[in-house]
Write an enzyme that holds these catalytic residues in place. Sequence first.
Site, PDB file in Angstrom:
ATOM      1  N   GLU A 124       0.819  -1.210   0.000  1.00  0.00           N
ATOM      2  CA  GLU A 124       0.000   0.000   0.000  1.00  0.00           C
ATOM      3  C   GLU A 124       0.856   1.265   0.000  1.00  0.00           C
ATOM      4  O   GLU A 124       0.502   2.261  -0.640  1.00  0.00           O
ATOM      5  CB  GLU A 124      -0.964  -0.004   1.190  1.00  0.00           C
ATOM      6  CG  GLU A 124      -2.061  -1.059   1.120  1.00  0.00           C
ATOM      7  CD  GLU A 124      -2.994  -0.872  -0.076  1.00  0.00           C
ATOM      8  OE1 GLU A 124      -3.018   0.226  -0.673  1.00  0.00           O
ATOM      9  OE2 GLU A 124      -3.690  -1.838  -0.427  1.00  0.00           O
ATOM     10  N   TYR A 175      -6.171   5.747   5.215  1.00  0.00           N
ATOM     11  CA  TYR A 175      -6.334   4.786   4.121  1.00  0.00           C
ATOM     12  C   TYR A 175      -5.479   3.537   4.339  1.00  0.00           C
ATOM     13  O   TYR A 175      -5.972   2.406   4.296  1.00  0.00           O
ATOM     14  CB  TYR A 175      -5.998   5.419   2.774  1.00  0.00           C
ATOM     15  CG  TYR A 175      -5.826   4.384   1.701  1.00  0.00           C
ATOM     16  CD1 TYR A 175      -6.940   3.747   1.150  1.00  0.00           C
ATOM     17  CD2 TYR A 175      -4.564   3.988   1.275  1.00  0.00           C
ATOM     18  CE1 TYR A 175      -6.797   2.751   0.191  1.00  0.00           C
ATOM     19  CE2 TYR A 175      -4.413   2.996   0.322  1.00  0.00           C
ATOM     20  CZ  TYR A 175      -5.528   2.383  -0.215  1.00  0.00           C
ATOM     21  OH  TYR A 175      -5.392   1.393  -1.140  1.00  0.00           O
ATOM     22  N   ASP A 186      -9.384   5.806  -0.731  1.00  0.00           N
ATOM     23  CA  ASP A 186      -8.377   6.576  -1.461  1.00  0.00           C
ATOM     24  C   ASP A 186      -9.054   7.305  -2.623  1.00  0.00           C
ATOM     25  O   ASP A 186     -10.284   7.368  -2.702  1.00  0.00           O
ATOM     26  CB  ASP A 186      -7.252   5.664  -1.948  1.00  0.00           C
ATOM     27  CG  ASP A 186      -7.714   4.652  -2.986  1.00  0.00           C
ATOM     28  OD1 ASP A 186      -8.934   4.552  -3.254  1.00  0.00           O
ATOM     29  OD2 ASP A 186      -6.849   3.947  -3.547  1.00  0.00           O
TER      30      ASP A 186
END
Length: 360
Positions: free
Chosen positions: A38, A121, A139
């Site tokens: 991520e 996020y 996001d």
Amino acid sequence: MDRELEEIVKPLLEWFDRNARVLPWRDQPTPYRVWVSEIMLQQTRVEAVKPFYRRFMKALPDVQSLAQCQEEELLKLWEGLGYYNRVRNMQIAAQTVIKDYNGKIPDEYAELQKLKGIGSYTAGAVASIAYGKVAPAVDGNVLRVLSRVLLSREDVLKQSVKRSMEERVTAIMPAERPGAFNQALMELGAMVCVPNGEPHCTDCPLEKLCQAHLQNVTGEIPVKKAKKPRRTEEKTVLIIRDGEHLAIHKRPEKGLLSGLYELPNTPGILTQDEAVQWVKEKGFSPIRIRPLEPAKHIFSHVEWHMSAYLVWIEDPIQTGEYLFVEPSLTEEKYPIPAAFAAYAKYMEIRLGQEKYRGES
């Protein structure tokens, strides 16, 4: 329950089960693997990330190895991904995990956000995908999908709008599959409800539920307030070679591209005569000089507009300011930002994503 959004859950998950991409971090979605992926995926396309991710995981397979990695090796592993503070923050977070969490990445959404570089996020992605916790991972892709489904004309760059969407997503998230649900929203935004160009509405499982599609206004949504224009900096780049070796310079420890190695450069656009004089003032003896093509590199807040010269010099005296290294060693050891990628062929190396072209 949020009735407006509740109806998207079933068709979205069914679509994801049929269409989810095969990605290296989905094979074993451990907290560490999800976290690394991520962070890499921020500001970087999925296809570009794949080879970097595999290389990074091979070198640093767990929190302990990340926490202990030497900075130059860490930056070299990140070379080409840009936004180098991402990996620096990740190392600080890893060190915190070792020190304060007995080496175990926390499983709670709020605790994850206490770690350096982890926002709402990323915390939501790790908590939901790796730990199966109900936590939002909203996001830009998700905001675009939700804004179109809901026909929301609120500015998605506002934190208040993002928080509101996070609350609405949390309210409808299926407790038995929170990670799949978050990934389905991300995937839909990346593959169907795309950021640039027309969305592929006929391929969308939410086609009959999407208010922006039904009213034919997908091109107007999401709404984003115009950003301030980037400032421009002009630079002259010098590829200085003594035959077998190449001059590089370490950037300051603070500021843009801090701690990385760069080609010698100076502010402004120099004429050929001025470039020769600049090289002489650095203590070198130029033999010949060749002008190279101009190049541009875009950072988040600044653009570099570069002119360049390839300069051959007599055998240099090593100085504290510049290192003269073999190009192959530069490619292996010294992290050089992709801002200089346009001139990599004159250095006889490959930089950043170019090194992994053809890999997936």
